[in-house]
Write a protein that holds these residues in place. Structure first.
Motif, PDB file in Angstrom:
ATOM      1  N   ALA A  97      28.307  43.165  39.380  1.00 20.11           N
ATOM      2  CA  ALA A  97      29.873  43.493  37.961  1.00 20.11           C
ATOM      3  C   ALA A  97      29.833  42.207  37.839  1.00 20.11           C
ATOM      4  N   THR A  98      30.438  41.042  38.375  1.00 18.44           N
ATOM      5  CA  THR A  98      30.819  39.887  38.337  1.00 18.44           C
ATOM      6  C   THR A  98      30.202  38.639  37.943  1.00 18.44           C
ATOM      7  N   GLY A  99      28.833  39.554  37.378  1.00 22.42           N
ATOM      8  CA  GLY A  99      28.276  37.683  37.436  1.00 22.42           C
ATOM      9  C   GLY A  99      27.246  36.979  38.217  1.00 22.42           C
ATOM     10  N   LYS A 100      28.023  37.645  39.314  1.00 22.07           N
ATOM     11  CA  LYS A 100      27.357  36.410  40.424  1.00 22.07           C
ATOM     12  C   LYS A 100      25.725  36.275  41.088  1.00 22.07           C
ATOM     13  N   ARG A 310      33.011  46.628  37.062  1.00 22.58           N
ATOM     14  CA  ARG A 310      33.519  45.710  36.165  1.00 22.58           C
ATOM     15  C   ARG A 310      34.564  45.809  35.251  1.00 22.58           C
ATOM     16  N   GLU A 311      35.284  46.793  35.291  1.00 24.67           N
ATOM     17  CA  GLU A 311      36.591  47.238  34.568  1.00 24.67           C
ATOM     18  C   GLU A 311      37.788  46.729  35.705  1.00 24.67           C
ATOM     19  N   ILE A 312      36.934  46.406  37.148  1.00 22.50           N
ATOM     20  CA  ILE A 312      38.873  46.403  37.603  1.00 22.50           C
ATOM     21  C   ILE A 312      38.477  45.050  37.579  1.00 22.50           C
ATOM     22  N   ALA A 313      37.302  43.822  38.245  1.00 22.23           N
ATOM     23  CA  ALA A 313      37.220  42.729  37.923  1.00 22.23           C
ATOM     24  C   ALA A 313      37.578  42.135  36.603  1.00 22.23           C
ATOM     25  N   LYS A 314      37.726  42.813  35.956  1.00 17.10           N
ATOM     26  CA  LYS A 314      38.270  41.994  34.951  1.00 17.10           C
ATOM     27  C   LYS A 314      40.198  42.656  34.228  1.00 17.10           C
ATOM     28  N   GLU A 315      40.461  43.900  34.614  1.00 11.84           N
ATOM     29  CA  GLU A 315      41.930  43.886  35.092  1.00 11.84           C
ATOM     30  C   GLU A 315      42.644  42.757  36.269  1.00 11.84           C
TER      31      GLU A 315
END
Length: 320
Positions: A97-100, A310-315
Motif C-alpha cells: 500500500a505504501t510503495g515499499k 493506502r487511504e490511511i497512509a495518505k491521510e
C-alpha cells in the motif's frame, strides 16, 4: 450416513488428485530469516497440507526488505511457477500500500489462501487508571499528546497503524500521537510494565501467556466481531463505539502468471484442509484464530484492505 462418508472421502480424494497432478515439487517461500512469522506461516501449510502431496513441502527462506526480494523474484524469474507459494502478512500488505516494494503492487501477484489470523489489541498495565477504552479515548480527545503509546514497530508500521486508526476514530490527527517504537513486542511489553509507555498496541495472540501473570489488561480487541474462546471475554473496539479494526492476516500468494489450473488446484487443497480438525489444531498450536479464505474471496478481501491502507497512509502523511 455411510453414503455421506463415502461422498466426503471421494471429494477429498478428487482434490488431492488434482493437486498432485499439478504440483510436483511443493515449496513455501518464507521471505525472512528462520524463526519469525513468515516461517510460522510456511510451517502451517507444510503440516496442514502434508497429506495432499507425495513429498514433504520444502520451506525456503528468502530474507530481504520484509518481502521485497521475494515479490521481485516472483515478478521476474518465477512468475508462472506452479509449485511455489509465498507467505505474506498484513505487514506485507501495508508495504504494498505504501510503495515499499517499488513498482510492484497488489495486482502483480495472485493471492491464494489464508493460514489464519491474529487481531490487534489495546493493552494497559493491570494497575492503570484506564479500566475501559472509553476512559482512554476521552483523555485522548481532550489532549492527544497526553498519553504515550508504544509498540514493536516504527512509525508507519502496522503496529503504529493500530494507534493511527484509534486517533482517526475520534477525529484526531495520528501525527499528534506520542509514539515510542520498540524493536519488537517483547521490548514494548517491557516498556509498558516499566512505565515508559502507558498503552501498548499489541496482538491478542501474543498476549495470552502474559495475561496469565495478571500484569496487563486488554481494553479492546480490534476485530469486527467477538472472538471465540478463550478471547470472548474481551470487548471489541467496535462494540464500544469506536470504528477500529485491525486483522493481522497470514496467508500465501503465487506468481501472477501461474496457470488457472494450478492455482485452482491449490485453492481446492486449502478448502479441503480447512474442513479438517487437523488444520484447526495446527492453527491453535501456532496461536492463530481460524479465518479461512481462499481463491477469489481472499483476493477481493486483500485488495479492499490495501485500498483502505493506502487511504490511511495518505491521510497520515506516510505517502503523497
Amino acid at each position: 450416513m455411510k453414503k455421506l462418508s463415502i461422498a466426503i472421502m471421494t471429494t477429498a480424494l478428487m482434490g488431492i488428485s488434482a493437486l498432485s497432478s499439478e504440483i510436483k515439487k511443493p515449496e513455501c517461500i518464507a521471505p525472512a530469516k528462520p524463526g519469525g512469522g513468515f516461517d510460522l506461516t510456511c510451517r502451517v501449510v507444510q503440516t496442514g497440507l502434508k497429506d495432499q502431496f507425495s513429498r514433504l513441502m520444502k520451506v525456503t527462506f528468502m530474507p530481504g526488505g520484509i518481502g521485497a526480494v521475494a515479490i521481485n523474484q516472483f515478478n521476474t524469474t518465477r512468475t508462472d511457477d506452479p509449485n511455489a507459494i509465498v507467505a505474506f502478512s498484513s505487514g506485507s500488505l501495508l508495504n504494498l500500500a505504501t510503495g515499499k516494494y517499488g513498482k510492484w503492487t497488489e495486482n502483480d501477484v495472485k493471492f491464494l489462501a489464508t493460514a489464519g489470523a491474529d487481531f490487534g489489541a489495546v493493552v494497559v498495565k493491570s494497575n492503570s487508571k484506564y479500566k475501559t477504552l472509553d476512559q482512554l479515548m476521552n483523555d485522548l480527545k481532550k489532549d492527544p499528546t497526553s498519553i504515550i503509546i508504544g509498540a514493536g514497530g516504527s512509525v508507519g508500521s502496522q503496529d503504529w497503524m493500530k494507534g493511527a486508526l484509534l486517533f482517526k476514530s475520534i477525529k484526531k490527527d495520528p501525527r499528534k500521537m506520542r509514539y515510542v517504537a520498540y524493536d519488537g513486542g517483547g521490548d514494548a511489553i517491557a516498556g509498558l510494565l516499566g512505565g515508559s509507555i502507558q498503552v501498548y498496541m499489541g496482538d491478542i495472540g501474543e498476549m495470552t501467556s502474559h495475561l496469565d501473570s495478571g500484569n496487563m489488561r486488554i481494553l479492546a480487541v480490534l476485530s469486527k466481531k467477538k472472538l471465540p474462546e478463550p478471547f470472548s471475554k474481551y470487548p471489541t473496539a467496535i462494540e464500544q463505539g469506536y470504528d477500529v479494526e485491525w486483522t493481522i492476516l497470514r496467508g500465501y500468494y503465487m506468481g501472477k502468471n501461474v496457470s488457472t489450473k494450478a492455482y485452482n488446484a491449490w485453492v481446492k487443497a486449502f478448502e479441503n484442509a480447512y474442513k479438517t480438525p487437523e488444520f484447526k489444531k495446527i492453527q491453535e498450536e501456532k496461536g492463530l484464530i481460524p479465518l479461512n479464505m481462499a481463491g477469489e474471496e481472499l483476493d477481493k478481501s486483500v485488495k479492499e484492505r490495501i485500498v483502505k491502507l493506502r487511504e490511511i497512509a495518505k491521510e497520515t502523511g506516510l505517502i503523497k
